[in-house]
Design a protein around this motif. Structure first.
Motif, short mmCIF file in Angstrom:
data_model
loop_
_atom_site.label_atom_id
_atom_site.label_comp_id
_atom_site.label_asym_id
_atom_site.label_seq_id
_atom_site.Cartn_x
_atom_site.Cartn_y
_atom_site.Cartn_z
N GLY A 48 -18.48 14.41 20.53
CA GLY A 48 -18.40 14.21 21.58
C GLY A 48 -18.89 15.92 22.13
O GLY A 48 -18.59 16.34 23.30
N SER A 49 -19.79 16.49 21.38
CA SER A 49 -20.29 17.81 21.37
C SER A 49 -21.53 17.60 22.59
O SER A 49 -21.97 16.38 22.80
CB SER A 49 -20.82 18.36 20.44
OG SER A 49 -21.77 17.67 19.89
N SER A 50 -22.16 18.58 23.00
CA SER A 50 -23.16 18.74 24.00
C SER A 50 -24.43 18.32 23.20
O SER A 50 -25.41 17.75 23.87
CB SER A 50 -23.67 19.76 24.85
OG SER A 50 -23.58 21.06 23.88
N GLU A 51 -24.46 18.63 21.81
CA GLU A 51 -25.47 18.38 21.29
C GLU A 51 -25.82 16.75 21.06
O GLU A 51 -26.72 16.14 21.10
CB GLU A 51 -25.41 19.05 19.70
CG GLU A 51 -25.80 20.25 19.62
CD GLU A 51 -24.52 21.03 20.13
OE1 GLU A 51 -23.47 20.55 20.14
OE2 GLU A 51 -24.40 22.22 20.26
N ALA A 52 -24.51 16.14 20.81
CA ALA A 52 -24.57 14.41 20.86
C ALA A 52 -25.12 14.07 22.19
O ALA A 52 -26.08 13.09 22.17
CB ALA A 52 -23.19 14.07 20.52
N GLN A 53 -24.97 14.66 23.51
CA GLN A 53 -25.44 14.12 24.58
C GLN A 53 -26.70 14.59 24.62
O GLN A 53 -27.54 13.66 25.14
CB GLN A 53 -24.86 14.90 25.70
CG GLN A 53 -23.32 14.70 25.93
CD GLN A 53 -22.64 15.70 26.66
OE1 GLN A 53 -22.95 16.25 27.24
NE2 GLN A 53 -20.95 15.47 26.64
N LEU A 54 -27.32 15.45 23.99
CA LEU A 54 -28.94 15.89 24.16
C LEU A 54 -29.63 14.90 23.31
O LEU A 54 -30.44 14.30 23.72
CB LEU A 54 -28.76 17.12 23.52
CG LEU A 54 -30.65 17.77 23.36
CD1 LEU A 54 -31.38 17.56 24.59
CD2 LEU A 54 -30.56 18.85 22.48
N TRP A 55 -29.09 14.45 22.08
CA TRP A 55 -29.87 13.46 21.25
C TRP A 55 -29.81 12.16 21.86
O TRP A 55 -30.87 11.47 21.80
CB TRP A 55 -29.03 13.38 19.98
CG TRP A 55 -29.01 14.82 19.14
CD1 TRP A 55 -27.96 15.29 18.53
CD2 TRP A 55 -30.01 15.79 18.98
NE1 TRP A 55 -28.22 16.48 17.95
CE2 TRP A 55 -29.29 16.68 18.49
CE3 TRP A 55 -31.26 15.94 19.47
CZ2 TRP A 55 -29.94 17.99 18.24
CZ3 TRP A 55 -31.95 17.15 19.20
CH2 TRP A 55 -31.24 18.29 18.59
N LEU A 56 -28.80 11.75 22.59
CA LEU A 56 -28.95 10.57 23.31
C LEU A 56 -29.94 10.60 24.40
O LEU A 56 -30.36 9.66 24.78
CB LEU A 56 -27.36 9.99 23.87
CG LEU A 56 -27.33 8.82 24.61
CD1 LEU A 56 -27.71 7.79 23.71
CD2 LEU A 56 -25.75 8.51 24.91
N ALA A 57 -29.73 11.87 25.17
CA ALA A 57 -30.81 11.90 26.20
C ALA A 57 -32.00 11.78 25.59
O ALA A 57 -32.99 11.52 26.67
CB ALA A 57 -30.32 13.37 26.90
N CYS A 58 -32.55 12.52 24.55
CA CYS A 58 -33.82 12.16 24.14
C CYS A 58 -34.42 10.64 23.73
O CYS A 58 -35.47 10.42 24.08
CB CYS A 58 -33.94 12.98 22.87
SG CYS A 58 -33.99 14.79 23.16
#
Length: 473
Positions: free
Chosen positions: A338-348
């Motif tokens: 649930g980290s912000s990095e996981a959100q970034l990779w999904l965003a990419c």
């Protein structure tokens, strides 16, 4: 006005512009018979050009050519649209419009006025020049239209992902964790730095140097402006942060957030235009003694052949696949955290879809409503992209409040950061705002900005704020 140069210094958005639509070209050619441009026609063309100041979507491909003369013509057209000083070959205007160029008394448009005999430098007729041009094009390899679309989509996707990553890094840099300048509970919202940086760079790449970039590659110009800067900036994130302030009862903060955000973005593009003009002047002074070297080096990097275009497209396709694969692998490792990095990779992964939709919607800019084309000055493509992204962003925010689960938060936040962040844009919105502000009707800029903000905030309140208040999430 010197031969071969269009001087647009008095106005930031340019004193002379050429619209890319066929209807405008036909109007100019028909008006060249009389040599007089009526005021209402002049105003209509200006409205159309102002609406197309930010982006025209896939209509930009209709005039694309991979020959040297074609890329030159395309870059000159972009220079005219964006108000830049640009050297014009003596016969270009005659080749392009067949009946001459341009009314020096017109304030913001390219009027077709039949030239005097002494103004026609070339002894050849326009038809002879056009036939020569067509013969040259026949000898050149022209890429298929379908491949042009594929190449453009790849450019948009790669630069869109880079824009998402840059926006995320700017959020972290200026956010509470490092510089502590921006936050979720302040009028200085998290995406304010990226909106300012993107607007500033739009003044460089989307206004002053767009013609120079298009000389190298028109696809590169689209990738940098529509892809990178459009994804670096986000209107939906800006609107959502103001909604978050409103649900806490901070209505004054929400109003000031919109006002300050618009003010800083508007002056960022002005600062970008002025600094880019200064840099261009400096380059001219430094390069005045080495024009031959500069021209030869510039032609070396120019993507003006089928093989070069194919090589660039294949290279970017490989880069896109690598970005997607790496993002998918990193998302798999971090998804459950649930980290912000996981959100970034999904965003990419989902970001390019937002860029593509916004690019296709941009074809609506300059068309107006209905067959009569009412309100041509309104960039409906950009307006629809920003409002729709703001509404979906508000809906996902409501879902996160209702579900309140780690997995749901990761997916929703990734879509908000990537897909919706790329679907909406501030850089294009501000470029259009700035063009309207420099036109004959500056009130249109503020009407367009207020309409975009008010519609997005009102619909967001109904979708997000009202359920939060009533359900007490």
């Amino acid at each position: 006005m010197d031969h071969g140069t269009i001087d647009s210094e008095p106005r930031q958005t340019g004193s002379f512009r050429r619209t890319s639509s066929t209807s405008s070209s036909l109007r100019r050619r028909s008006l060249s018979l009389s040599g007089v441009v009526p005021y209402h026609i002049d105003d209509e063309i200006e409205s159309e050009n102002v609406s197309e100041a930010g982006d025209i979507g896939d209509r930009a491909l209709h005039s694309n050519r991979l020959s040297e003369s074609g890329s030159l013509r395309l870059s000159i057209d972009n220079a005219l649209e964006n108000g830049m000083n640009f050297p014009i070959p003596e016969n270009y205007l005659l080749q392009s419009y067949g009946s001459g160029y341009c009314d020096p008394t017109a304030s913001n448009t390219v009027s077709a006025v039949t030239p005097l005999p002494e103004e026609i430098i070339s002894p050849l007729s326009a038809e002879a020049l056009l036939r020569t041009e067509d013969k040259k094009l026949e000898k050149e390899e022209v890429i298929p239209k379908s491949w042009e679309y594929i190449s453009c989509l790849i450019h948009l996707a790669v630069f869109g992902i880079l824009g998402v990553i840059t926006r995320y890094l700017l959020q972290k840099l200026f956010g509470p964790s490092i510089a502590n300048v921006t936050s979720d509970h302040s009028i200085l919202y998290l995406d304010l730095p990226s909106n300012m940086v993107g607007s500033f760079l739009m003044g460089w790449w989307g206004v002053v140097f767009k013609g120079d970039i298009s000389t190298v590659s028109n696809f590169l110009a689209i990738g940098l402006t529509t892809g990178y800067l459009g994804s670096l900036t986000t209107f939906s994130g800006w609107n959502q942060k103001m909604l978050d302030l409103s649900i806490d009862g901070k209505w004054v903060f929400a109003f000031l957030g919109f006002f300050i955000g618009l003010f800083l973005a508007a002056y960022s593009i002005i600062f970008g235009i002025e600094t880019a003009k200064g840099f261009r002047w400096l380059l001219k002074r430094l390069g005045s003694s080495s024009n031959k070297v500069n021209s030869s080096s510039g032609s070396y990097w120019r993507v003006d052949s089928y093989k070069r275009h194919l090589a660039v497209t294949v290279a970017l396709m490989l880069v896109l696949f690598v970005l997607w694969i790496v993002s998918a692998l990193l998302l798999k490792d971090d998804f459950h955290s649930g980290s912000s990095e996981a959100q970034l990779w999904l965003a990419c992964i989902v970001g390019p879809l937002g860029v593509w939709i916004r690019w296709f919607l941009a074809r609506l800019n300059g068309h107006g409503l209905g067959k009569a084309g009412y309100l041509k000055w309104v960039p409906f493509g950009t307006l629809i992209a920003n409002v729709s992204a703001a509404c979906v962003m508000a809906a996902l925010a409501t879902v996160k409040k209702a579900v309140h689960a780690k997995t749901c938060n990761t997916v929703a936040s990734g879509i908000q950061l990537g897909f919706l962040g790329c679907l909406s844009t501030v850089s294009t919105f501000i470029a259009e705002f700035n063009a309207m502000r420099q036109s004959k009707h500056p009130w249109r800029a503020y009407a367009y900005a207020l309409a975009t903000i008010f519609i997005s905030f009102a619909l967001g309140t109904l979708i997000y704020s009202v359920p939060v208040w009533t359900k007490e999430y």
